[in-house]
Design a protein around this motif. Structure first.
Motif, PDB file in Angstrom:
ATOM      1  N   VAL A  20       5.921   2.108  57.148  1.00 46.01           N
ATOM      2  CA  VAL A  20       7.305   2.825  56.919  1.00 46.01           C
ATOM      3  C   VAL A  20       7.520   3.478  58.394  1.00 46.01           C
ATOM      4  N   ASN A  21       8.774   3.278  58.798  1.00 44.97           N
ATOM      5  CA  ASN A  21       9.490   3.817  60.012  1.00 44.97           C
ATOM      6  C   ASN A  21      10.512   4.655  59.375  1.00 44.97           C
ATOM      7  N   PRO A  47       0.021   9.021  60.307  1.00 42.75           N
ATOM      8  CA  PRO A  47       0.723   8.354  61.606  1.00 42.75           C
ATOM      9  C   PRO A  47       0.169   7.125  61.847  1.00 42.75           C
ATOM     10  N   ALA A  48       0.742   6.158  62.050  1.00 42.38           N
ATOM     11  CA  ALA A  48       0.023   4.765  62.620  1.00 42.38           C
ATOM     12  C   ALA A  48      -0.010   4.953  63.924  1.00 42.38           C
ATOM     13  N   LYS A  49      -0.593   3.729  64.446  1.00 39.77           N
ATOM     14  CA  LYS A  49      -0.966   3.448  65.655  1.00 39.77           C
ATOM     15  C   LYS A  49       0.343   3.295  66.546  1.00 39.77           C
ATOM     16  N   VAL A  50       1.213   2.431  65.829  1.00 38.92           N
ATOM     17  CA  VAL A  50       2.684   1.865  66.330  1.00 38.92           C
ATOM     18  C   VAL A  50       3.671   2.751  65.618  1.00 38.92           C
ATOM     19  N   ASN A  51       4.413   3.259  66.537  1.00 43.56           N
ATOM     20  CA  ASN A  51       5.358   4.114  66.051  1.00 43.56           C
ATOM     21  C   ASN A  51       6.789   3.911  66.674  1.00 43.56           C
ATOM     22  N   ARG A  59       5.649  -5.295  67.463  1.00 44.37           N
ATOM     23  CA  ARG A  59       4.554  -5.845  66.853  1.00 44.37           C
ATOM     24  C   ARG A  59       4.460  -7.043  66.060  1.00 44.37           C
ATOM     25  N   PHE A  60       5.401  -7.165  65.140  1.00 41.25           N
ATOM     26  CA  PHE A  60       5.781  -8.339  64.222  1.00 41.25           C
ATOM     27  C   PHE A  60       6.262  -9.204  64.356  1.00 41.25           C
TER      28      PHE A  60
END
Length: 105
Positions: A20-21, A47-51, A59-60
């Motif tokens: 979730v961002n 917290p994610a590695k990708v923010n 990323r996706f």
């Protein structure tokens, strides 16, 4: 503004986490309270590695999962509270890797 709930391909069940961002950092506390209320005290945010929205889209959008997931299981974008189209890939999608291949018994 971004949501992705990874699934196990065969059962279509959630793997137990989501990406979730939030476009407003001040909303993190309220989201954590809602998650705990829905899922129990053991639920937590990490917290994610990708923010950030742009980083998650990057990323996706060219990820192998985009080529194999049904539309209702793909990452989602939101603008002003309404779903927005996810950007098309910028290159040919790679084949799914070992992590995403269904288990054959």
């Amino acid at each position: 503004d971004f949501l992705y709930v990874p699934i196990e391909f065969e059962s279509r069940r959630n793997l137990g986490y989501a990406f979730v961002n939030l476009s407003d950092k001040a909303a993190v506390g309220a989201l954590e309270q809602e998650v705990k209320a829905l899922l129990g005290a053991e639920a937590f945010l990490q917290p994610a590695k990708v923010n950030g929205l742009d980083a998650n889209v990057a990323r996706f959008r060219n990820s192998s999962v985009m080529g194999v997931l049904p539309a209702d299981c793909k990452p989602m974008l939101f603008r002003h509270g309404k779903e927005a189209p996810f950007p098309a890939p910028t290159k040919k999608l790679p084949p799914i890797g070992p992590r995403f291949r269904p288990v054959v018994e």
